[in-house]
Design an enzyme around this catalytic site. Structure first.
Site, PDB file in Angstrom:
ATOM      1  N   LYS A   1      40.569   5.647 -45.730  1.00 23.14           N
ATOM      2  CA  LYS A   1      40.261   4.221 -45.952  1.00 23.14           C
ATOM      3  C   LYS A   1      39.180   4.096 -47.012  1.00 23.14           C
ATOM      4  O   LYS A   1      38.427   5.060 -47.285  1.00 23.14           O
ATOM      5  CB  LYS A   1      39.799   3.559 -44.656  1.00 23.14           C
ATOM      6  CG  LYS A   1      38.556   4.166 -43.977  1.00 23.14           C
ATOM      7  CD  LYS A   1      37.221   3.694 -44.445  1.00 23.14           C
ATOM      8  CE  LYS A   1      36.033   4.295 -43.698  1.00 23.14           C
ATOM      9  NZ  LYS A   1      34.740   4.151 -44.328  1.00 23.14           N
TER      10      LYS A   1
ATOM     11  N   GLY B   1      38.067  10.261 -42.923  1.00 24.37           N
ATOM     12  CA  GLY B   1      39.018  11.350 -42.636  1.00 24.37           C
ATOM     13  C   GLY B   1      38.974  11.842 -41.194  1.00 24.37           C
ATOM     14  O   GLY B   1      40.010  11.907 -40.529  1.00 24.37           O
ATOM     15  N   GLY B   2      37.791  12.161 -40.699  1.00 29.44           N
ATOM     16  CA  GLY B   2      37.665  12.675 -39.324  1.00 29.44           C
ATOM     17  C   GLY B   2      38.104  11.625 -38.305  1.00 29.44           C
ATOM     18  O   GLY B   2      38.761  11.939 -37.309  1.00 29.44           O
TER      19      GLY B   2
ATOM     20  N   ASP C   1      34.598   4.123 -36.530  1.00 26.24           N
ATOM     21  CA  ASP C   1      35.722   3.941 -37.461  1.00 26.24           C
ATOM     22  C   ASP C   1      37.070   4.325 -36.855  1.00 26.24           C
ATOM     23  O   ASP C   1      38.093   4.173 -37.514  1.00 26.24           O
ATOM     24  CB  ASP C   1      35.520   4.829 -38.706  1.00 26.24           C
ATOM     25  CG  ASP C   1      34.592   4.181 -39.717  1.00 26.24           C
ATOM     26  OD1 ASP C   1      34.331   2.970 -39.588  1.00 26.24           O
ATOM     27  OD2 ASP C   1      34.155   4.891 -40.638  1.00 26.24           O
TER      28      ASP C   1
HETATM   29  O1  C5P Z   1      30.023   5.568 -34.763  1.00 26.33           O
HETATM   30  P1  C5P Z   1      29.705   6.795 -35.544  1.00 26.33           P
HETATM   31  O2  C5P Z   1      29.411   7.986 -34.653  1.00 26.33           O
HETATM   32  O3  C5P Z   1      30.721   7.111 -36.588  1.00 26.33           O
HETATM   33  O4  C5P Z   1      28.385   6.492 -36.324  1.00 26.33           O
HETATM   34  C1  C5P Z   1      27.637   7.500 -36.952  1.00 26.33           C
HETATM   35  C2  C5P Z   1      26.222   6.998 -37.143  1.00 26.33           C
HETATM   36  O5  C5P Z   1      26.197   5.947 -38.117  1.00 26.33           O
HETATM   37  C3  C5P Z   1      25.597   6.398 -35.902  1.00 26.33           C
HETATM   38  O6  C5P Z   1      24.990   7.381 -35.130  1.00 26.33           O
HETATM   39  C4  C5P Z   1      24.609   5.436 -36.486  1.00 26.33           C
HETATM   40  O7  C5P Z   1      23.459   6.139 -36.883  1.00 26.33           O
HETATM   41  C5  C5P Z   1      25.276   4.929 -37.736  1.00 26.33           C
HETATM   42  N1  C5P Z   1      26.007   3.663 -37.544  1.00 26.33           N
HETATM   43  C6  C5P Z   1      25.282   2.488 -37.393  1.00 26.33           C
HETATM   44  N2  C5P Z   1      25.959   1.313 -37.215  1.00 26.33           N
HETATM   45  C7  C5P Z   1      27.315   1.276 -37.205  1.00 26.33           C
HETATM   46  C8  C5P Z   1      28.048   2.469 -37.392  1.00 26.33           C
HETATM   47  C9  C5P Z   1      27.359   3.639 -37.557  1.00 26.33           C
HETATM   48  O8  C5P Z   1      24.044   2.495 -37.405  1.00 26.33           O
HETATM   49  N3  C5P Z   1      27.921   0.108 -37.060  1.00 26.33           N
END
Ligand code: C5P
Length: 294
Positions: free
Chosen positions: A16, A108-109, A143
């Site tokens: 994406k 990707g992941g 995501d």
């Molecule tokens: O949800 P995910 O594990 O992919 O997010 C990785 C990191 O990105 C989270 O630990 C956070 O630090 C940050 N993040 C955030 N707000 C979001 C998505 C991600 O602060 N809406």
């Protein structure tokens, strides 16, 4: 031995780009409230899931040796979540054929994880609804849910897990050029740095955020100033791309490190691609692709 067809599912896991990424606020849970326009693109990994014998557990093989094949892989975690949610004994082998670079802001992941959830659900006669798969996905990463749903373009709110399908008339804006340097950008670092900059001087942060006007609205990526403050190669590439003939708009995807360009009507994207290859060399991932039809 080739397994019986019903014991194997192979799916394309698309990447994406974030056409727009607005950060609205910091949440009490440490995440950020987002309003982001996500478009799936023709760059994709291939994910195969095989049902294995009862005592097998979960195993994973990836053709990219730099990618971990253990619990830290989101595809592995997706399989664990599926077996836990359905109270089935964990037994599958996952094969990832990677084309999407990691640490790239291309999802990707997350897309691989969504493909594993769908594949396992299909292999077990669909015990979970799409909503339930999206809910499982949200616990793996913000995501993941957008990749569970079938819509090529979606507006995502909340921490990214609330999905609203969007229909866009893209026309000639469908073609995109991706440029990703050899280094990744860690997503937690990008959000943390954004929060620090915002706390220090929110007006300055807003003033340094670039916006561009497209037929469907004004687009920006609020993480750009934070990421560009450390990874100086990225703003240099943005500036270089903006000077190339036929380039309409240039943005970073997600938390980077991919930069993408959209083209003007009548442009020659292949020529821009060739120039990029010449300028940045083969260590830089460069790819021409398309936004998927909505
Ligand atoms: O949800 P995910 O594990 O992919 O997010 C990785 C990191 O990105 C989270 O630990 C956070 O630090 C940050 N993040 C955030 N707000 C979001 C998505 C991600 O602060 N809406």
């Amino acid at each position: 031995m080739t397994p019986h067809p019903a014991q194997r599912v192979t799916r394309e896991a698309p990447a994406k780009i974030n056409l727009n990424l607005l950060i609205l606020s910091r949440r009490p849970d440490g995440y950020h409230e987002l309003d982001t326009l996500i478009a799936k693109i023709s760059l994709a990994d291939i994910v195969t899931v095989d049902i294995t014998g009862h005592n097998h557990g979960i195993s994973l093989h990836c053709d990219d040796p730099a990618i971990p094949c253990d619990q830290s892989n989101l595809a592995y975690r997706a399989a664990t979540a599926f077996f836990e949610a359905t109270s089935r004994p964990a037994s599958c082998h996952i094969t990832l054929k990677k084309d999407i670079p990691s640490g790239a802001g291309l999802g990707g992941g997350s897309s691989d994880a969504a493909a594993v959830l769908h594949a396992l659900n299909d292999l077990h006669n669909r015990p979970l609804t799409t909503q339930e798969l999206a809910h499982l996905g949200a616990a793996i990463g913000s995501d993941v849910p957008v990749f569970i749903h079938p819509w090529p373009i979606a507006r995502c709110t909340g921490r990214g897990e609330i999905i609203h399908p969007v229909k866009l008339e893209l026309g000639f804006l469908r073609t995109i050029l991706l440029i990703k340097p050899a280094f990744p950008v860690p997503t937690p670092w990008a959000y943390k740095t954004y929060a620090q900059l915002r706390q220090a001087d929110s007006q300055k942060l807003s003033a340094t955020t670039r916006t561009c006007h497209l037929p469907w609205g004004e687009l920006r990526n609020d993480l750009e100033p934070a990421v560009f403050s450390k990874y100086l190669w990225l703003p240099a590439v943005v500036e270089w791309l903006q000077q190339q003939p036929g380039v309409a708009h240039v943005r970073m995807s997600g938390s980077g490190s991919t930069i993408f360009a959209l083209f003007q009507l009548g442009a020659d994207p292949q020529q821009t691609y060739n120039r990029c290859r010449e300028k940045f060399g083969t260590a830089t991932f460069t790819r021409l692709c398309e936004i998927l039809e909505s």
